[in-house]
Motif scaffolding. Structure first.
Motif, PDB file in Angstrom:
ATOM      1  N   SER A  85      40.803  43.121  40.203  1.00 21.70           N
ATOM      2  CA  SER A  85      42.149  43.628  41.109  1.00 21.70           C
ATOM      3  C   SER A  85      42.046  44.679  39.647  1.00 21.70           C
ATOM      4  N   ALA A  86      43.083  45.925  40.373  1.00 17.51           N
ATOM      5  CA  ALA A  86      42.816  47.653  39.734  1.00 17.51           C
ATOM      6  C   ALA A  86      44.227  47.988  39.239  1.00 17.51           C
ATOM      7  N   HIS A  87      44.598  46.414  38.857  1.00 22.89           N
ATOM      8  CA  HIS A  87      45.252  46.119  37.556  1.00 22.89           C
ATOM      9  C   HIS A  87      44.849  46.272  36.127  1.00 22.89           C
ATOM     10  N   VAL A  88      45.421  47.338  35.172  1.00 21.34           N
ATOM     11  CA  VAL A  88      45.013  47.034  33.462  1.00 21.34           C
ATOM     12  C   VAL A  88      44.390  45.647  33.012  1.00 21.34           C
ATOM     13  N   HIS A  89      45.600  44.707  33.681  1.00 22.87           N
ATOM     14  CA  HIS A  89      45.774  43.810  33.250  1.00 22.87           C
ATOM     15  C   HIS A  89      44.024  43.233  33.388  1.00 22.87           C
ATOM     16  N   SER A  90      43.271  43.739  34.509  1.00 21.58           N
ATOM     17  CA  SER A  90      41.570  42.889  34.770  1.00 21.58           C
ATOM     18  C   SER A  90      40.808  43.892  33.252  1.00 21.58           C
ATOM     19  N   LEU A  91      41.542  44.309  32.620  1.00 21.91           N
ATOM     20  CA  LEU A  91      40.592  44.874  31.289  1.00 21.91           C
ATOM     21  C   LEU A  91      39.872  43.161  30.916  1.00 21.91           C
ATOM     22  N   VAL A  92      41.021  42.120  30.641  1.00 25.95           N
ATOM     23  CA  VAL A  92      40.058  41.485  30.405  1.00 25.95           C
ATOM     24  C   VAL A  92      38.986  40.747  31.341  1.00 25.95           C
ATOM     25  N   GLU A  93      39.243  40.903  32.806  1.00 24.62           N
ATOM     26  CA  GLU A  93      38.365  39.989  32.895  1.00 24.62           C
ATOM     27  C   GLU A  93      36.494  40.996  33.093  1.00 24.62           C
ATOM     28  N   VAL A  94      36.570  42.314  32.525  1.00 21.79           N
ATOM     29  CA  VAL A  94      35.807  43.772  32.118  1.00 21.79           C
ATOM     30  C   VAL A  94      35.490  42.592  30.669  1.00 21.79           C
ATOM     31  N   LEU A  95      35.930  42.322  29.536  1.00 21.81           N
ATOM     32  CA  LEU A  95      35.805  42.019  28.574  1.00 21.81           C
ATOM     33  C   LEU A  95      34.765  40.999  28.554  1.00 21.81           C
ATOM     34  N   LYS A  96      35.279  39.877  29.496  1.00 17.41           N
ATOM     35  CA  LYS A  96      34.088  38.365  29.622  1.00 17.41           C
ATOM     36  C   LYS A  96      33.317  38.808  30.880  1.00 17.41           C
ATOM     37  N   SER A  97      33.180  40.130  31.046  1.00 17.75           N
ATOM     38  CA  SER A  97      32.067  39.966  31.895  1.00 17.75           C
ATOM     39  C   SER A  97      30.792  39.749  31.304  1.00 17.75           C
ATOM     40  N   PRO A  98      29.365  39.582  31.469  1.00 19.16           N
ATOM     41  CA  PRO A  98      28.322  39.013  31.227  1.00 19.16           C
ATOM     42  C   PRO A  98      28.062  40.993  30.155  1.00 19.16           C
ATOM     43  N   GLU A  99      27.881  41.734  31.422  1.00 18.87           N
ATOM     44  CA  GLU A  99      26.829  43.601  30.709  1.00 18.87           C
ATOM     45  C   GLU A  99      28.005  43.533  29.797  1.00 18.87           C
ATOM     46  N   VAL A 100      29.250  43.451  29.788  1.00 16.40           N
ATOM     47  CA  VAL A 100      29.972  44.061  28.731  1.00 16.40           C
ATOM     48  C   VAL A 100      29.860  42.814  27.336  1.00 16.40           C
ATOM     49  N   SER A 101      29.944  42.074  27.404  1.00 15.75           N
ATOM     50  CA  SER A 101      29.981  40.733  26.838  1.00 15.75           C
ATOM     51  C   SER A 101      28.747  40.809  25.556  1.00 15.75           C
ATOM     52  N   HIS A 102      27.484  41.214  26.296  1.00 14.91           N
ATOM     53  CA  HIS A 102      26.402  40.892  25.911  1.00 14.91           C
ATOM     54  C   HIS A 102      26.422  42.317  24.837  1.00 14.91           C
ATOM     55  N   GLN A 103      26.878  43.342  25.809  1.00 12.74           N
ATOM     56  CA  GLN A 103      26.988  44.300  24.410  1.00 12.74           C
ATOM     57  C   GLN A 103      27.941  44.791  23.564  1.00 12.74           C
ATOM     58  N   LEU A 104      28.673  43.850  23.579  1.00  8.57           N
ATOM     59  CA  LEU A 104      29.762  44.374  22.145  1.00  8.57           C
ATOM     60  C   LEU A 104      29.971  42.772  21.839  1.00  8.57           C
ATOM     61  N   ARG A 111      48.118  35.670  42.982  1.00  5.18           N
ATOM     62  CA  ARG A 111      46.733  35.980  43.069  1.00  5.18           C
ATOM     63  C   ARG A 111      46.895  35.096  41.733  1.00  5.18           C
ATOM     64  N   ARG A 112      45.234  35.204  41.533  1.00  2.05           N
ATOM     65  CA  ARG A 112      44.831  35.681  39.597  1.00  2.05           C
ATOM     66  C   ARG A 112      43.573  35.662  40.084  1.00  2.05           C
ATOM     67  N   GLY A 113      43.173  36.166  38.961  1.00  2.00           N
ATOM     68  CA  GLY A 113      41.460  36.701  39.331  1.00  2.00           C
ATOM     69  C   GLY A 113      40.605  36.548  40.006  1.00  2.00           C
ATOM     70  N   GLY A 114      41.054  37.247  41.555  1.00  2.00           N
ATOM     71  CA  GLY A 114      40.845  36.951  42.403  1.00  2.00           C
ATOM     72  C   GLY A 114      40.648  36.359  43.428  1.00  2.00           C
ATOM     73  N   GLU A 115      41.599  34.961  43.071  1.00  2.00           N
ATOM     74  CA  GLU A 115      41.859  33.991  44.025  1.00  2.00           C
ATOM     75  C   GLU A 115      43.146  33.557  44.392  1.00  2.00           C
ATOM     76  N   THR A 116      43.512  33.683  45.651  1.00  2.00           N
ATOM     77  CA  THR A 116      44.399  33.443  45.632  1.00  2.00           C
ATOM     78  C   THR A 116      45.252  31.589  45.168  1.00  2.00           C
ATOM     79  N   ILE A 117      46.456  31.596  43.879  1.00  2.00           N
ATOM     80  CA  ILE A 117      46.373  30.707  43.509  1.00  2.00           C
ATOM     81  C   ILE A 117      47.928  29.378  43.922  1.00  2.00           C
ATOM     82  N   ALA A 118      48.458  30.887  44.947  1.00  2.00           N
ATOM     83  CA  ALA A 118      49.971  30.044  44.748  1.00  2.00           C
ATOM     84  C   ALA A 118      50.314  30.991  46.534  1.00  2.00           C
ATOM     85  N   ALA A 119      51.464  29.916  47.397  1.00  2.00           N
ATOM     86  CA  ALA A 119      51.926  30.822  48.322  1.00  2.00           C
ATOM     87  C   ALA A 119      53.503  30.011  48.442  1.00  2.00           C
TER      88      ALA A 119
END
Lengths: 343, 529
Positions: free
Chosen positions: A192-211, B513-521
């Motif tokens: 998702s395009a929210h800032v809290h997706s930064l966590v996803e960025v950091l744990k993605s293999p591309e980034v975590s390998h670099q960092l 939704r969380r992490g690209g997955e719908t978790i509840a409605a």
């Protein structure tokens, strides 16, 4: 020297890193320059020696924080552009904090039969142009300390943005930008395009390998591990101060996730309690990861009461709580008995 | 259009009451009463003077007089109810349908072909699409290009956003919303699904394809759960691409056998579900099934259009206050901006003043378009395009809600919701970072408190203040919108327009939704802040 704890007054020049710190308070030990009880303000600045003492000495957590802070290598290490259709957040991640210097939010007409698609495409074009301008202004792409520039988005917007940036850099003959784009950019998929997706960025293999070495990358991975553990074995992932304390008393903690927010509590007793917990875990060979609440992962840990632990062996919360209660009652009974015996 | 003519014939007859309304709604008459609007005009003048269009200043600056209101509100309500009744008996019932299914199941192709067969897509466009797609080396996408209009969609051969079309069957006027199947575009799909009454599920019957769409993480499951949670209760299942399995009856029966229990389990009543085998690309069994085809050998049931023609529109909530969540904002003709969306409840008419929430702005309805026809009013259940004047387009944002200035939608930053948790790996804890989806808006939020887990059948509390909420559970949660600032001063969180389910059903449904997955409605029980 005046040594009374006072209100730390940050330099009001917001945004920019503060160059000095005002500390004010009444003087409690007089010398020839200041009178007893007078209110005094000290400026702490770079390159000026200062000695800060605490009555009971500095605790281990504070000391390790200072150790960490004096490691050379300042400035942003990673820049990230988190974008969706019509939204973009420019983030700069350094060792201890994430800042979002700029955001774009514009409405792009969605495709519609009535209006055709030209409005949509025009809107997208404007959006990309704005990203380019903001990128130049807010991302220090030339700085050698900047290790990576992450462009993250759901769908394929990141590809479109990257292509636009490259094309525009080529058109303008901006060699340094071209070089930076080629060498530093990582494209990462997020959900998702929210800032809290930064966590996803950091744990993605591309980034975590670099960092791998970077602190904030470690935080993201640890938090992810905690949630995974919560999913697979609820009895090995505990959170909340009371529960974690119980686990700590039983020596069960393998990894302690703790937010630095807890050490900023205005109540010294609370601070000491957490320091003791950290020390206890470390003395038993457990790992302690301190989260910076200036990072997204730290914010998420704060939401989760600020403290969590991955246990080395499963413990049932309810059983432990029941044991605890029993012990408590046992103790009360004994006290009662003693009191009775005395009287 | 019985409703339209009836409305027009009445237009202008009651003249007493609207005159008063006109005064309060008029931009010029009462400019001082609403300073915000005054500012809007000034801004406009500034903008125009900045452009140096001095040749005909008077012609540009003068604001057009607001259109007259043709009905008093009570008269309009009666009119709307009467019109709906009439259309129920004689005319065509209006119903909207969302096309869902796994990515590449052939949703857009099916709709493209159907539009062509029903004469909604002209020969010239069809040829152009065929030529274009063949040139791009994607000739199999020629039908889908009828709906996938943007460059990127065509390049990638994937629908990315909702396409809205309308079609007519003998007894129904159908608004079709073609949803994207790719999992990254589920937000768009949710925005579409919240505008629909019924669903058309398209299934790819090719070996391996059906399975990958139906297994865990496939969109077939997720889409069905999503539309059900958003209040869709009727579903038609079109089993597509049967030509790729030699029109095998065994394969069709196998798929139907697998989908049926899942539909039941997800809460679709079996009387409201129907199945139909189709071959979208060749147009088999859409309008008719000609003799001698392989499918005819074993299938003699209804065609897709027969089933579409039987869809029952749900009851429309005309009496409640007007609510229109904005699904799209674009530049219409003339001043202001056009918005599109679905009227969830109430009625709207030309000349009415509408407030945009969140925000302080309001605009005046200049024209209303339903199914590409201009109408003077529209009622709940219609998917409308509304041209608004006396408002700066920057104040119109996808996800905002239009409502009457007298009946505002509450803004919520924290609320209690009763949810059903889907099949998730990681349980929900207090403090989980999630996204809340409400119509076309999605906002980051946190589960601040887990209030209770409930018994799914009778709603009794099983455990108060649970530590975690695991998959399949029903629970009451306290949700709070998150500030988007990571560091620095905590910015104020802006509320989103939302109503408890008890006040307005369609305004009270949320998805989590969380992490690209719908978790509840679930549904909103109470707005706490």
């Amino acid at each position: 020297m005046p040594s009374q704890e006072g209100a730390g007054d940050q330099n009001p020049s917001g945004g920019m890193p503060a160059a000095s710190l005002h500390i004010s308070g009444p003087v409690i030990r007089e010398n020839q320059y200041v009178r007893m009880g007078a209110y005094h303000t000290l400026d702490i600045e770079p390159n000026r020696d200062v000695r800060i003492e605490k009555l009971e000495g500095w605790d281990s957590v504070a000391r390790s924080r200072v150790e960490e802070a004096i490691v050379p290598g300042r400035g942003a290490e990673v820049a990230a552009v988190v974008c969706g259709e019509g939204t973009a957040a420019f983030c700069l991640l350094s060792q201890h904090m994430t800042i979002v210097p700029h955001r774009i939010s514009m409405s792009i007409p969605r495709k519609a039969a009535a209006a055709g698609t030209s409005q949509h495409e025009k809107g997208l074009g404007k959006f990309y142009a704005q990203i380019f301008e903001s990128f130049l202004r807010h991302i220090p792409y030339n700085a050698p300390s900047l290790r990576a520039i992450v462009i993250a988005s759901p769908g394929w917007i990141r590809d479109a943005v990257f292509d636009y940036l490259s094309a525009e850099a080529l058109k303008r003959g901006d060699k340094p930008l071209q070089k930076a784009l080629k060498e530093k950019v990582l494209k990462v998929h997020i959900s998702s395009a929210h800032v809290h997706s930064l966590v996803e960025v950091l744990k993605s293999p591309e980034v975590s390998h670099q960092l791998k070495e970077a602190k904030f990358a470690k935080e993201g991975i640890a938090l992810d591990r905690f949630f995974k553990m919560l999913g697979s074995d609820e009895n090995r992932a505990w959170y909340g101060p009371d529960h974690v304390r119980l686990a700590s008393e039983r020596g069960a903690i393998g990894t302690l996730l703790i937010s630095d927010d807890l050490f900023r509590s205005s109540d010294p007793a609370t601070r000491k309690k957490y320091v003791a917990m950290v020390e206890a875990v470390q003395s038993k060979g457990g790992e302690v990861i301190m989260f910076s609440s200036m990072h997204e992962s730290g914010q998420q840990l704060n939401q989760l009461t600020g403290i969590a632990a991955i246990l080395t062996f499963p413990l049932d919360v309810e059983v432990v709580e029941a044991e605890e209660k029993e012990e408590e009652e046992e103790r009360k009974r004994r006290e009662q008995a003693e009191a009775d015996a005395e009287s | 259009m019985a409703a339209l003519s009836a409305a027009n014939s009445r237009a202008g007859t009651p003249s007493g009451t609207p005159a008063k309304k006109k005064g309060s709604a008029g931009g010029k008459v009462s400019g001082t009463a609403t300073p915000s609007k005054q500012r809007g005009m000034d801004q406009q003048q500034l903008d125009i003077s900045g452009l140096n269009l001095n040749s005909e200043p008077a012609a540009v600056i003068v604001e057009e007089p607001p259109p007259k209101l043709s009905f008093a509100r009570e008269a309009l309500l009666q009119e709307a109810k009467r019109a709906i009744e009439v259309s129920d008996r004689t005319g065509k019932k209006g119903v909207s349908i969302i096309v869902i299914g796994h990515v590449d199941a052939g949703k857009s192709t099916l709709m493209g072909r159907l539009l062509y067969d029903l004469g909604r897509l002209d020969e010239k466009t069809k040829r152009a699409n065929e030529r274009g797609s063949t040139n791009a080396g994607k000739s199999s996408f020629s039908w889908a290009w009828g709906l996938d209009g943007t460059l990127e969609e065509r390049e990638r051969g994937i629908t990315m956003d909702i396409a809205m079309q309308s079609l007519t069957t003998p007894h129904r006027q159908i608004t079709v919303l073609d949803a994207p199947g790719h999992k990254d575009f589920i937000p768009n799909m949710i925005s579409g699904a919240s505008q629909a009454d019924c669903a058309l599920l398209v299934i790819d019957s090719a070996v391996g394809e059906f399975e990958s769409g139906f297994e865990r993480g496939g969109q077939t499951r997720e889409h069905l759960l999503l539309v059900r949670s958003l209040g869709v209760s009727q579903v038609i299942v079109a089993v597509n691409k049967l030509d790729q399995v030699e029109w095998s009856k065994a394969r069709y029966d196998e798929i139907v056998g697998l989908i049926k229990p899942f539909l039941l389990q997800s809460g679709f009543h079996s009387s409201k579900t129907s199945f139909v085998p189709v071959g979208a690309y060749e147009g088999v069994n859409l309008l008719s099934l000609s003799d001698g085809t392989e499918l005819k050998a074993w299938y003699s049931g209804p065609t897709l259009v027969d089933l579409l023609d039987k869809l029952e529109p749900p009851a429309r909530d005309v009496d409640s206050p007007l609510r229109i969540p904005i699904a799209n904002v674009f530049k219409g003709q003339g001043q202001g901006a056009a918005v599109s969306g679905r009227i969830l409840s109430g009625v709207v008419q030309v000349g009415e003043k509408l407030r945009v929430l969140p925000g302080d702005e309001s605009g005046i309805v200049k024209s209303i378009e339903v199914e590409e026809e201009n109408v003077s009013w529209a009622a709940a259940g219609s998917n409308v395009n509304i041209q608004l004047t006396s408002i700066d387009p920057v104040n119109l944002i996808v996800g905002s809600v239009l409502c009457p200035p007298t009946d505002l939608v509450p803004l919520a930053t924290s609320f209690v919701a009763r949810v059903i948790v889907f099949d998730i790996q990681v349980p929900i804890t207090a403090g989980s970072s999630i996204e809340v989806y409400h119509h076309s808006r999605d906002v980051p939020a946190t589960t601040t408190k887990l209030l209770a887990t409930l018994d799914r059948s009778n709603g009794k509390v099983i455990k108060a203040n649970p530590r975690v909420v695991a998959k399949g559970a029903s629970a009451e949660l306290q949700l709070t919108l998150r500030s988007t600032a990571v560091s620095g001063a905590q910015s104020v969180v802006r509320g989103i327009p939302m109503e408890p389910f008890s006040a307005n059903k369609d305004m009270g449904r949320i998805l989590i939704r969380r992490g690209g997955e719908t978790i509840a409605a679930g549904i909103v029980l109470e707005i706490t802040r």
